[in-house]
Each structure stands twice: as C-alpha cells, then as structure tokens.
Design a protein around this motif. Structure first.
Motif, PDB file in Angstrom:
ATOM      1  N   UNK A 213      -4.931   3.316  98.708  1.00  0.00           N
ATOM      2  CA  UNK A 213      -6.491   3.201  98.178  1.00  0.00           C
ATOM      3  C   UNK A 213      -6.970   4.611  98.250  1.00  0.00           C
ATOM      4  N   UNK A 214      -6.191   5.671  98.903  1.00  0.00           N
ATOM      5  CA  UNK A 214      -6.962   6.996  98.735  1.00  0.00           C
ATOM      6  C   UNK A 214      -6.099   7.654  97.636  1.00  0.00           C
ATOM      7  N   UNK A 216      -5.423   8.602  93.430  1.00  0.00           N
ATOM      8  CA  UNK A 216      -6.037   8.597  92.372  1.00  0.00           C
ATOM      9  C   UNK A 216      -5.728   6.925  91.436  1.00  0.00           C
ATOM     10  N   UNK A 217      -6.529   6.470  90.692  1.00  0.00           N
ATOM     11  CA  UNK A 217      -5.992   5.022  90.441  1.00  0.00           C
ATOM     12  C   UNK A 217      -5.115   5.142  89.224  1.00  0.00           C
ATOM     13  N   UNK A 218      -5.033   6.110  88.310  1.00  0.00           N
ATOM     14  CA  UNK A 218      -3.985   6.136  87.239  1.00  0.00           C
ATOM     15  C   UNK A 218      -2.567   6.410  87.950  1.00  0.00           C
ATOM     16  N   UNK A 219      -2.645   7.191  89.292  1.00  0.00           N
ATOM     17  CA  UNK A 219      -1.260   7.290  89.711  1.00  0.00           C
ATOM     18  C   UNK A 219      -0.826   6.162  90.481  1.00  0.00           C
ATOM     19  N   UNK A 220      -1.556   5.583  90.906  1.00  0.00           N
ATOM     20  CA  UNK A 220      -1.128   4.137  91.589  1.00  0.00           C
ATOM     21  C   UNK A 220      -0.505   3.240  90.504  1.00  0.00           C
ATOM     22  N   UNK A 221      -1.266   3.323  89.235  1.00  0.00           N
ATOM     23  CA  UNK A 221      -0.626   2.556  88.140  1.00  0.00           C
ATOM     24  C   UNK A 221       0.832   3.194  87.656  1.00  0.00           C
ATOM     25  N   UNK A 222       0.768   4.352  87.578  1.00  0.00           N
ATOM     26  CA  UNK A 222       1.972   5.209  87.128  1.00  0.00           C
ATOM     27  C   UNK A 222       3.239   4.851  88.180  1.00  0.00           C
ATOM     28  N   UNK A 277       1.391  -2.532  94.056  1.00  0.00           N
ATOM     29  CA  UNK A 277       0.670  -1.418  93.406  1.00  0.00           C
ATOM     30  C   UNK A 277      -0.252  -1.726  91.933  1.00  0.00           C
ATOM     31  N   UNK A 278       0.404  -2.637  91.354  1.00  0.00           N
ATOM     32  CA  UNK A 278      -0.564  -3.041  90.245  1.00  0.00           C
ATOM     33  C   UNK A 278      -1.745  -3.768  90.898  1.00  0.00           C
ATOM     34  N   UNK A 279      -1.497  -4.799  91.780  1.00  0.00           N
ATOM     35  CA  UNK A 279      -2.867  -5.370  92.435  1.00  0.00           C
ATOM     36  C   UNK A 279      -3.901  -4.411  92.913  1.00  0.00           C
ATOM     37  N   UNK A 280      -3.272  -3.163  93.688  1.00  0.00           N
ATOM     38  CA  UNK A 280      -4.233  -2.462  94.183  1.00  0.00           C
ATOM     39  C   UNK A 280      -5.176  -1.922  92.862  1.00  0.00           C
ATOM     40  N   UNK A 281      -4.499  -1.329  91.841  1.00  0.00           N
ATOM     41  CA  UNK A 281      -5.306  -0.900  90.680  1.00  0.00           C
ATOM     42  C   UNK A 281      -5.931  -1.831  89.851  1.00  0.00           C
TER      43      UNK A 281
END
Length: 479
Positions: A213-214, A216-222, A277-281
């Motif tokens: 959650x902390x 960056x959103x694009x990094x979570x997706x990556x 990871x996808x669901x978090x983004x």
C-alpha cells in the motif's frame, strides 16, 4: 478554409502542446510538434521523438533520429540523450547499433557542468555501463546525490554500478531499495538474481507484499507483471518437459501424477501472488492493472469465469465516461476506448459462455476502420484460435507477418509462439527460435525465456541458421 484551419492548428506553442499532453497523453499534437521542430525548436524535436516512441514501436527509427537532432552534437538539448537511452534499453539490436554514437556524444559535453549533464550521463550509464570507468560513475553518483531533490534514482544507479563492478552484496542492497521506488529496477533486479531468479524474486516480492500500500502504484503493477511472467515460465517449462511416451508401469505413472499435482499447486500459488498485486493496484483505481488482470484471467479459462473480466471492462468504460483523476503514468499512456474495445474482442474469443467469434470479428473490423495499431493482430488471433471455423494458421501467420514488417514486435512474438505451441500447424523449433530471437533483439523481454527454452531443442548448427534468419527478419521489421 482548410489551409487556414491547418495553419491555426499548427500555431500552438510548445507550452500549449505540453498542456494538451498533460490533459490527454494521446492528444493529436504531432502536426504542431513537426511545425515547431521544422523551425528549429530542439525542445519540440525532443518531445516529438518522445510522443512517437510512446505510441508505436514502429516509430523507433524516427524517434532515434529526432533525439539525435535535438542533442545536436552537444550544442542543443543535452537531456535528449535520456529518452534516447531509455528507448534503446532492453533492445539489444538498437543498443548495439547506437553504441558508437553514444560514446561520441558523451565527449560532447562536460560531465559535471550542471545537474542535467550529470543526470544524462547516469541514464546513459544504465544502458551502456561499458562506456564509463568505476571512478567516473562513483563521482557522478556523488554529484547526483548532492543535487537531486525529488524523483531521484540514486539507488538504481548504485545497484547497477555495484553489479557492474562485482560487489554483489552492495548490488543486492541497492536493488532492493531501488525496486521500492523505480519500476525500471524490477527487471534489472530479476536478471541480477541469476539462475534462481524465479524463486528468489518471488521470495523478495512476498517480503515486500505487506508494504504494498505504501509503494507507488505503477511499481505495484510492475511487480505483478514480473510475477505473472514467472508463472508463465513455470507453465511453459512444465509443458515442454512433459514426457512424450506413455508410462511404462504403475510406478512411473504415479511419479508423473505426483509431478503434475505439484505443478498444479505451484501454478495455483503463483496465481494468488499475481492477483494480490494486481488487486492492490485495482483497488487504487489503476487502469493498466485492470487491463492486466482481465488479460491474465483470460489465459486460464478452465480456472476462471468471464464475470470478473466483464466487470473490469465495464469499470474501464465507466472511467472513460466519468473522467477520473489519473496518475501521471495513465496521463502519459491513457487507456483509449479502442484499447477497451480490443479487450472485448479478445474476451469473445475465449471458451466461456461469452464466446461470440462473430461479435469479436465485428469489433475487430471497427478497430481496423479506426486504425487501431494492433487490429490485425487481433484478427490473426481469431483465425489462429479457430473462432470462425477450424484454426487457419496460414491466414493468422500472413496477418502477423504483415504487422511484423511494419515493426510490430508483438507480431514477431506471436509467430514464435505459434511455431512453438500452435494448433493445426507443423511446429518448427527453428522457425520459432528465429522469430523469438528477432523479438528479443528488438526489445520484447517476454521472448528471452522462450528463446532459452527453444535453444535446448536445437543443435548449434540449427541455432546458427535460426539466428541468421532472425537477423533477416529484423532487417525486414526495421528498415
């Protein structure tokens, strides 16, 4: 009247063009930028290269030329080497072709004259570390640390430097820090981990997961994409190593069943890791993750149903109508209505209750009329999967080849996979390797593992022949 309208349109300033792109990353600005570039505006020349490079791999040659024009042998925009280096990254063929130019360009400006010069050299270092000495890199990073205030990439620079100069412990430390802030570090860290990278990267992602959650959103997706790639490698490796003969006795049969169960359990676990990871983004309303999850679910129709995919498509369509506040990543590469329509076309090819190849065909025809870049690839998919009748791989190959000759790396990879796994076609490991090699050389990271798998099935002579054919394909795709 048309001439006056065109003149008025081309009169937008560079600041107005930048604002238009800020509002919509797909804004029609090419004519404006070409007009400004023709008048000698080097900043506009650089931006034109960035716009073209972001919209199609087929524009790579033109974008490279524009970045070089903007750099102007060191007399123009020094920072134009940054998008040039990033464009060449992970593209072995392009990287090699431009090494001499980059070496000469580095001699055109003083290393530490200002922050842009330092930042530019370090970005080039990421792609061409062999052009720098260890002392030079150390000095550049020190200067960078003193000057950079926001969006700093020092951990990535330090990680690549430590790996380059043989300090694996330092590299490990800095890569793990870099991955938490810079999506570019994900693939580099994965490659750095070596032969055990699949296991090691998954373990790292698991340790990082409680803090997603902390991040960056694009990094979570990556990270989700990287774990999905590991999952696909595991599936491919298992399928390729499957025995081709019948079990000779009960003991051998039991061993095979046990191995199949273990593999199924691994894939199930990998699916959970990808989806968390996808669901978090997605919970954070990141459109690209919605696209990724929909595509991911469609790869396993035996384990998933169409309802979640339909819900994601509807959510993406609603976002188009509601104009949500988008992240910088989405503003630069927005999800267009055509991309959503393409996703629907793919959905209706999957063996679910939503299967409707005729509807898929109509959607693809609309996309072709709208000049959607990958419409022909979707049509090829339709023929390859036998949506309209029996699989027609010859027709699919013809469509993929048409796109490959226009510079589509996706098309090259599709052909490689077709010759590796395709139904109703004579599988050919040599041809598959040639197309996978071409896709890899032109920058498709997904082709690397397929190349490695195929190379184990070819003799050295066959690999040499396939590599030569791959080089010919590259010439066709890029010249």
């Amino acid at each position: 009247m048309l001439a006056l309208a065109s003149s008025a349109h081309a009169a937008r300033s560079l600041e107005q063009v930048r604002y238009a792109l800020f509002q919509d990353g797909q804004a029609e600005v090419e004519e404006d930028l070409r007009h400004l570039a023709a008048r000698g505006d080097l900043a506009a020349t650089r931006l034109l290269g960035e716009v073209l490079a972001s919209r199609s791999p087929a524009n790579t040659t033109q974008a490279i030329d524009l970045f070089k024009q903007a750099f102007a042998d060191g007399r123009g925009d020094i920072g134009a080497l940054i998008p040039l280096a990033r464009l060449l990254d992970n593209k072995p063929r392009w990287r090699e072709a431009n090494r001499t130019y980059m070496r000469q360009s580095l001699s055109r400006f003083t290393p530490g004259r200002d922050f842009i010069a330092v930042d530019t050299r370090l970005e080039v270092f990421l792609v061409y570390p062999e052009l720098f000495t260890q002392d030079e890199v150390t000095r550049l990073i020190e200067l960078y640390d003193r000057a950079c205030l926001i969006y700093c990439h020092a951990p990535l620079y330090r990680a690549v430097a430590a790996a380059r100069y043989g300090d694996r412990n330092e590299a490990e430390k800095w890569f793990q820090l870099a991955v938490e802030s810079d999506p570019r570090a994900v693939q580099r860290y994965y490659d750095f981990l070596g032969e055990q990278r699949n296991v090691l990267f998954r373990a790292f992602a698991e340790r990082l997961a409680p803090r997603m959650n902390a991040l960056p959103i694009d990094l979570v997706h990556r990270i989700a994409q990287q774990v999905a790639n590991i999952r696909n490698i595991e599936i491919s490796t298992f399928n390729n190593n499957r025995p081709t003969t019948r079990a000779q006795n009960d003991e051998e049969k039991a061993a095979r069943e046990l191995k199949a169960k273990a593999h199924a359990s691994l894939v199930e676990q990998l699916d959970r890791e990808v989806l968390q990871w996808l669901d978090n983004a997605i919970e954070r309303d990141f459109g690209p993750a919605m696209l990724s999850k929909a595509s991911f679910l469609m790869t396993a129709p035996d384990r998933y149903s169409p309802e979640p995919v339909l819900a994601l498509i509807q959510r993406l369509e609603q976002r188009q109508n509601n104009s949500p506040t988008l992240s910088m990543v989405e503003r630069e590469n927005p999800i267009t209505p055509q991309r959503i329509k393409a996703l629907r076309a793919s959905l209706h090819m999957v063996l679910w209750r939503t299967l409707d190849p005729r509807l898929s065909q109509r959607l693809i025809a609309e996309l072709q009329a709208e000049q959607y870049p990958e419409a022909l690839l979707l049509e090829g998919d339709l023929y390859s999967q036998g949506g309209l009748d029996e699989p027609d791989q010859d027709r699919a190959l013809a469509l993929y080849m048409e796109e490959a000759r226009q510079g589509s790396v996706n098309a090259l990879l599709r052909i490689a996979r077709l010759y590796t796994y395709g139904r109703a076609i004579c599988r050919d490991n040599g041809k598959a390797y040639a197309f996978a090699y071409a896709a890899h050389e032109l920058g498709d990271l997904r082709a690397s593992d397929l190349m490695h798998s195929l190379s184990t099935r070819l003799t050295p002579e066959q690999r040499d022949t396939a590599t030569a054919e791959g080089n010919r394909l590259i010439e066709e795709s890029t010249l």
